[in-house]
Enzyme design. Structure first.
Site, PDB file in Angstrom:
ATOM      1  N   GLY A 104       0.825  -1.205   0.000  1.00  0.00           N
ATOM      2  CA  GLY A 104       0.000   0.000   0.000  1.00  0.00           C
ATOM      3  C   GLY A 104       0.857   1.252   0.000  1.00  0.00           C
ATOM      4  O   GLY A 104       1.823   1.377  -0.753  1.00  0.00           O
ATOM      5  N   SER A 190       2.309  -6.578  -4.578  1.00  0.00           N
ATOM      6  CA  SER A 190       1.604  -5.313  -4.702  1.00  0.00           C
ATOM      7  C   SER A 190       2.628  -4.170  -4.739  1.00  0.00           C
ATOM      8  O   SER A 190       3.522  -4.175  -5.595  1.00  0.00           O
ATOM      9  CB  SER A 190       0.595  -5.145  -3.562  1.00  0.00           C
ATOM     10  OG  SER A 190      -0.233  -4.035  -3.776  1.00  0.00           O
ATOM     11  N   ASP A 264     -13.621 -22.389 -20.515  1.00  0.00           N
ATOM     12  CA  ASP A 264     -13.094 -23.377 -19.574  1.00  0.00           C
ATOM     13  C   ASP A 264     -12.380 -24.529 -20.278  1.00  0.00           C
ATOM     14  O   ASP A 264     -11.286 -24.944 -19.883  1.00  0.00           O
ATOM     15  CB  ASP A 264     -14.233 -23.911 -18.703  1.00  0.00           C
ATOM     16  CG  ASP A 264     -13.749 -24.733 -17.518  1.00  0.00           C
ATOM     17  OD1 ASP A 264     -12.531 -24.968 -17.418  1.00  0.00           O
ATOM     18  OD2 ASP A 264     -14.584 -25.132 -16.688  1.00  0.00           O
ATOM     19  N   ASP A 267      -8.342 -25.296 -22.664  1.00  0.00           N
ATOM     20  CA  ASP A 267      -7.033 -25.853 -22.320  1.00  0.00           C
ATOM     21  C   ASP A 267      -7.049 -27.377 -22.253  1.00  0.00           C
ATOM     22  O   ASP A 267      -6.093 -27.998 -21.805  1.00  0.00           O
ATOM     23  CB  ASP A 267      -6.545 -25.283 -20.979  1.00  0.00           C
ATOM     24  CG  ASP A 267      -7.556 -25.480 -19.854  1.00  0.00           C
ATOM     25  OD1 ASP A 267      -8.527 -26.234 -20.034  1.00  0.00           O
ATOM     26  OD2 ASP A 267      -7.372 -24.869 -18.787  1.00  0.00           O
ATOM     27  N   ASP A 271     -12.540 -27.577 -15.890  1.00  0.00           N
ATOM     28  CA  ASP A 271     -12.193 -27.725 -14.475  1.00  0.00           C
ATOM     29  C   ASP A 271     -12.418 -26.450 -13.674  1.00  0.00           C
ATOM     30  O   ASP A 271     -11.933 -26.318 -12.550  1.00  0.00           O
ATOM     31  CB  ASP A 271     -10.730 -28.150 -14.341  1.00  0.00           C
ATOM     32  CG  ASP A 271      -9.764 -27.179 -15.021  1.00  0.00           C
ATOM     33  OD1 ASP A 271     -10.235 -26.182 -15.626  1.00  0.00           O
ATOM     34  OD2 ASP A 271      -8.550 -27.399 -14.949  1.00  0.00           O
ATOM     35  N   ASP A 436      -6.329 -10.013 -11.168  1.00  0.00           N
ATOM     36  CA  ASP A 436      -5.917  -8.965 -10.239  1.00  0.00           C
ATOM     37  C   ASP A 436      -6.821  -7.746 -10.432  1.00  0.00           C
ATOM     38  O   ASP A 436      -6.934  -7.228 -11.550  1.00  0.00           O
ATOM     39  CB  ASP A 436      -4.459  -8.595 -10.514  1.00  0.00           C
ATOM     40  CG  ASP A 436      -3.883  -7.602  -9.505  1.00  0.00           C
ATOM     41  OD1 ASP A 436      -4.653  -7.005  -8.724  1.00  0.00           O
ATOM     42  OD2 ASP A 436      -2.652  -7.435  -9.488  1.00  0.00           O
ATOM     43  N   HIS A 472      -5.683 -10.244  -6.203  1.00  0.00           N
ATOM     44  CA  HIS A 472      -4.522  -9.419  -5.875  1.00  0.00           C
ATOM     45  C   HIS A 472      -3.637 -10.101  -4.832  1.00  0.00           C
ATOM     46  O   HIS A 472      -3.986 -10.132  -3.642  1.00  0.00           O
ATOM     47  CB  HIS A 472      -4.963  -8.044  -5.389  1.00  0.00           C
ATOM     48  CG  HIS A 472      -3.840  -7.077  -5.233  1.00  0.00           C
ATOM     49  ND1 HIS A 472      -2.990  -6.749  -6.265  1.00  0.00           N
ATOM     50  CD2 HIS A 472      -3.409  -6.361  -4.159  1.00  0.00           C
ATOM     51  CE1 HIS A 472      -2.095  -5.884  -5.838  1.00  0.00           C
ATOM     52  NE2 HIS A 472      -2.316  -5.638  -4.564  1.00  0.00           N
TER      53      HIS A 472
END
Length: 550
Positions: A104, A190, A264, A267, A271, A436, A472
């Site tokens: 932060g 962060s 989904d 790939d 899942d 994020d 995040h």
């Protein structure tokens, strides 16, 4: 050599001079002898040096608290770079140094135990490291951003604190153990991830390796996006509503479900995870794949205003001339995560998003030159809604006679695609969750693409790992438990470059529980641009060994 690049060398020289110089290693000092007088380091004040008994998982150690460069700011307030250093007992020291990145707006000294970020257990101190942390040059607390009025406090927060504490902490380690650390690492997420990326550019002579988690290396630009997001969310709000009301959890759950329905299985396995991110971004769109409500909105549709707001948010902040002010964002099922909601829509402990509660003040006080010094009595909502993408956003690049460094200068790594010292000496691992809500993974991918474009050998010293679904630093429907310090040590000390890192779930995470995933699920995190795909013929879709990076 410019003054920024030589900062750590200048500090190191002053420290050596203050300690008497010479090639002889100093005599080792007992913990309680690590005093201001005995250390004799310029501009250092030791507040305390105490022996701490073993407690829980933490071993017995020596804890030093001190400060550097005490002064009075232009606002008449006292400032200093506060720090903490914890060192194991001499017999337990592994010979290494660990810098714990901040978070932060800093403002407090987080206990220097050595946060290993996403590792399932343990701390760097438990592993035998000497560990340092800093308050970033202002002890005003995390909620008080008024330090941004003082230009030196801005620069300390941006980079000076890490550079200067690193050099001084190493000298204290030398005084304690009779030798400098053989290896030095910096880990943070962060703003701490930004610390790592800034250090890999500014202080690459001081560290052997870095882990930068979800890094805000373009933090002033990301702060613009925080103002933009609030404006867009509120554009879909009815009178009296806040962002959390305009976008209830059911709305973001719907978006996540529609992303999964489209992406989904790309790939190789359905899942609840999207690994083929590039194919997903091409396949899914909010406009076409999320139903539009014909009448009263419910959990099965979004209003046209909601869809427009989300399209604008994921498209990235822009000015009135449609120039991009920050990166776009990938659409990922992790938008249903509680951490995503905390930052973007509802902090929970207050009715506003945390991106408003922290973003408005940081933008106005710290990243604007001169500071806007906004009133935050309403939590910052009024400031964000009145923020001009044409005029106020430009203040991140502005300078004045008093504020000689712009926010882009003191917050971002200089020449982030020209990491020549890092290339010669160290290794950088960057980790970013694809959901994020604070710093765009698209921005991080663009940086890494530019680094490789500038230097084809970049994967020899810098690698990026994306974590599907992770919010995040952690959280979201994701395999967000992994040990990047060990991967970094193996790369630096053994020459084993990480192509894939095994990751598991946090079985107690509410998002994992809601997704119904087994506690044993594991996946490989792949060095970008590769991504985890199911191996031909594999049947155990809960085991990382069933997937390959390609």
């Amino acid at each position: 050599m410019n003054k920024r690049a030589s900062l750590s060398l200048v500090v190191a020289a002053s420290v050596v001079a203050a300690c008497g110089g010479g090639n002889d290693a100093p005599a080792t000092l007992a913990c309680t002898d690590l005093t201001t007088a005995r250390l004799n380091i310029q501009n250092l004040q030791v507040a305390s040096a105490v022996e701490v008994a073993a407690s829980g998982a933490l071993p017995a150690h020596c804890k030093v608290n001190g400060s550097l460069n005490a002064r009075t700011g232009i606002d008449g307030k006292p400032y200093a770079i506060g720090f903490e250093l914890r060192t194991p007992l001499p017999a337990a020291w592994n010979g290494k140094f660990f810098f714990q990145g901040g978070g932060g707006t800093n403002g407090v000294i987080v206990p220097a135990t050595g946060n290993l970020l996403n590792a399932p257990t343990g701390t760097a101190l438990e592993r035998g490291y000497a560990v340092a942390s800093t308050d970033g040059g202002h002890g005003t607390g995390q909620s008080d951003v008024s330090f941004g009025v003082d230009p030196q406090a801005r620069s300390d927060y941006g980079y000076h604190a890490v550079g200067q504490v690193t050099v001084v902490a190493k000298k204290i380690v030398q005084a304690r153990f009779g030798q400098l650390p053989a290896r030095s690492y910096l880990l943070g997420c962060s703003n701490g991830g930004r610390d790592a990326m800034v250090a890999s550019s500014r202080f690459a002579d001081q560290f052997d390796g870095y882990v930068a988690g979800n890094p805000g290396f373009n933090l002033p630009k990301a702060a613009i996006a925080e103002q933009w997001d609030t404006q867009q969310f509120m554009s879909a709000a009815a009178p009296g509503q806040l962002p959390k009301d305009a976008f209830p959890a059911s709305a973001m759950n719907l978006v996540a479900q529609k992303i999964l329905a489209k992406c989904d299985a790309l790939d190789g396995v359905a899942d609840g995870m999207v690994n083929d991110r590039a194919a997903c971004q091409a396949a899914f769109s909010i406009a076409n794949d999320v139903p539009t409500c014909a009448g009263t909105p419910d959990a099965s549709c979004l209003t046209a205003a909601q869809k427009t707001a989300l399209q604008n948010i994921f498209g990235g902040a822009r000015d009135s001339a449609n120039h991009a002010l920050y990166a776009s964002w990938p659409l990922d099922p992790g938008v249903s995560g509680q951490n995503w909601r905390f930052w973007k829509l509802d902090a929970g402990f207050a009715p506003l998003p945390f991106n408003t509660l922290i973003g408005a003040g940081a933008m106005g006080y710290v990243f604007s030159s001169p500071p806007d010094a906004p009133s935050l009595a309403d939590g910052g909502l009024g400031y964000q809604l009145g923020f001009s993408m044409d005029t106020a956003a430009a203040k991140i690049a502005a300078t004045t006679a008093t504020y000689k460094e712009s926010a882009l200068e003191f917050m971002t790594p200089p020449n982030p695609t020209q990491l020549t010292t890092l290339k010669a000496r160290g290794k950088l691992i960057v980790v970013h969750g694809t959901a994020d809500p604070v710093f765009s993974p698209n921005d991080t991918m663009a940086w890494y693409d530019a680094l490789k474009a500038a230097d084809a050998s970049a994967p020899n010293y810098a690698r990026l790992f994306l974590v599907p679904g992770m919010n995040h630093c952690s959280g979201g429907p994701a395999t967000d438990r992994f040990d990047m310090l060990t991967a970094l040590e193996n790369w630096v000390e053994k020459g084993t470059a990480p192509d894939a890192v095994r990751a598991t779930v946090n079985a107690s995470d509410p998002d994992v529980v809601a997704a119904g995933w087994p506690a044993t699920r594991s996946r490989p995190l792949c060095a970008y641009p590769k991504q985890a795909m199911l191996k031909a013929g594999a049947t155990d879709t809960e085991d990382a060994a069933s997937f390959e990076c390609r």
